[in-house]
Motif scaffolding. Structure first.
Motif, mmCIF file in Angstrom:
data_model
loop_
_atom_site.group_PDB
_atom_site.id
_atom_site.type_symbol
_atom_site.label_atom_id
_atom_site.label_comp_id
_atom_site.label_asym_id
_atom_site.label_seq_id
_atom_site.Cartn_x
_atom_site.Cartn_y
_atom_site.Cartn_z
ATOM 1 N N ALA A 30 0.856 -1.187 0.000
ATOM 2 C CA ALA A 30 0.000 0.000 0.000
ATOM 3 C C ALA A 30 0.892 1.237 0.000
ATOM 4 O O ALA A 30 1.687 1.423 0.927
ATOM 5 N N MET A 31 0.753 2.064 -1.021
ATOM 6 C CA MET A 31 1.582 3.261 -1.153
ATOM 7 C C MET A 31 0.727 4.521 -1.048
ATOM 8 O O MET A 31 -0.008 4.857 -1.982
ATOM 9 N N LEU A 57 -1.482 2.093 -5.245
ATOM 10 C CA LEU A 57 -1.063 3.456 -4.923
ATOM 11 C C LEU A 57 -2.285 4.322 -4.687
ATOM 12 O O LEU A 57 -3.176 4.406 -5.540
ATOM 13 N N GLY A 58 -2.349 4.938 -3.519
ATOM 14 C CA GLY A 58 -3.431 5.859 -3.201
ATOM 15 C C GLY A 58 -3.002 7.275 -3.549
ATOM 16 O O GLY A 58 -2.153 7.859 -2.868
ATOM 17 N N ASN A 59 -3.569 7.809 -4.603
ATOM 18 C CA ASN A 59 -3.179 9.135 -5.088
ATOM 19 C C ASN A 59 -4.046 10.204 -4.428
ATOM 20 O O ASN A 59 -5.223 10.343 -4.723
ATOM 21 N N THR A 79 -7.206 7.071 -7.331
ATOM 22 C CA THR A 79 -7.157 8.528 -7.235
ATOM 23 C C THR A 79 -8.400 8.997 -6.497
ATOM 24 O O THR A 79 -9.517 8.810 -6.958
ATOM 25 N N HIS A 80 -8.198 9.586 -5.340
ATOM 26 C CA HIS A 80 -9.315 9.999 -4.500
ATOM 27 C C HIS A 80 -9.971 11.258 -5.048
ATOM 28 O O HIS A 80 -9.373 12.010 -5.825
ATOM 29 N N ASP A 81 -11.206 11.491 -4.626
ATOM 30 C CA ASP A 81 -11.926 12.666 -5.105
ATOM 31 C C ASP A 81 -11.423 13.956 -4.452
ATOM 32 O O ASP A 81 -11.741 15.052 -4.901
#
Length: 270
Positions: A30-31, A57-59, A79-81
């Motif tokens: 988890a990045m 990857l959590g952007n 990619t989160h909101d």
């Protein structure tokens, strides 16, 4: 599925479980990422080959080319909101890792601060069923930490907070504020992740509960480097973080702590 190490092949010399023949569990990296275009590829390349198989990857709404580069490297990208902060990013990453059946979830920062090449060592302690949580300990001596580029205010702040937390919880960790940890999936499924803050305080809160819930927590030494592109908390942020950490610890009185290993026994019995 993680198995009892008594079922694994053992080394003829030391009688410990041998590396060969270990069950191949699913490890998900988890990045949590924000503007890591300059260090992402270097971080991924440094990971052992096995750990490159499943990377999410959590952007956090990066303003550079982090998302495009991650996709080019073949990573799964969330990619989160909006920017949910460090803790908020990890909550979403951990939920997704559990949804995808990760048996071990390894947090690796893509700013290349913690040495990625030793990530498999953290996972191996869980894979062999010695611990439920393993964290990277970046602090072994003052000279080493400062020579590696760690700001002096961060070093002394870390030492003071760590001493308080160790005394309060009755443990002897090298630090409580590591940004590289491996978790057994059962740990993440059990802990109240949504109750933790979306800030960097997530790191200390989750470790406090790992101890309170009786999970087996260990640590291994990991080299770190502090460069201008590495993430860091400023002086004012450090004071706010320290106050928040002390308050969170006081809400967890040590006399309510479950015995060491109780969390693992619940998993086995369940």
């Amino acid at each position: 599925m993680l198995l009892d190490d008594r079922l694994w092949p053992r080394c003829s010399v030391c009688n410990l479980p041998a590396l060969e023949g270990l069950p191949h569990v699913k490890i998900i990296v988890a990045m949590p990422a924000y503007n890591v275009e300059k260090t992402l590829e270097q971080t991924v390349a440094a990971l052992p080959p096995r750990l490159r198989e499943n990377i999410i990857l959590g952007n956090n709404r990066s303003e550079d080319n982090t998302e495009a580069l991650a996709k080019k490297l073949g990573l799964q990208v969330m990619t989160h909101d909006k920017n949910y902060g460090y803790g908020g990013n990890l909550k979403r990453l951990y939920r997704e890792a559990l949804r995808q059946g990760g048996e071990i979830v390894l947090e690796v920062h893509p700013d290349y601060q913690y040495e990625p090449s030793v990530g498999d060592l953290l996972a191996a302690y869980i894979e062999r069923d010695y611990f439920d949580v393993i964290q990277a300990n970046r602090i072994r001596s003052r000279n080493e930490s400062l020579a590696g580029g760690m700001p002096a205010y961060r070093y002394f702040g870390n030492r003071i907070l760590t001493m308080f937390e160790n005394m309060w919880f009755g443990v002897n960790f090298g630090e409580w504020h590591s940004g590289m940890r491996a978790y057994r999936s059962h740990v993440l499924a059990t802990l109240p992740l949504e109750s933790y803050p979306d800030t960097h305080a997530f790191a200390s809160d989750i470790l406090m509960d790992c101890v309170m819930y009786g999970f087996r927590v260990g640590e291994v030494p990991v080299p770190v480097r502090y460069e201008h592109q590495s993430s860091s908390v400023n002086v004012n942020g450090l004071f706010a973080y320290a106050a928040r950490t002390v308050g969170a610890a006081l809400k967890r009185p040590p006399w309510r702590k479950l015995p060491y290993g109780a969390g693992q026994r619940k998993r086995t019995n369940g």
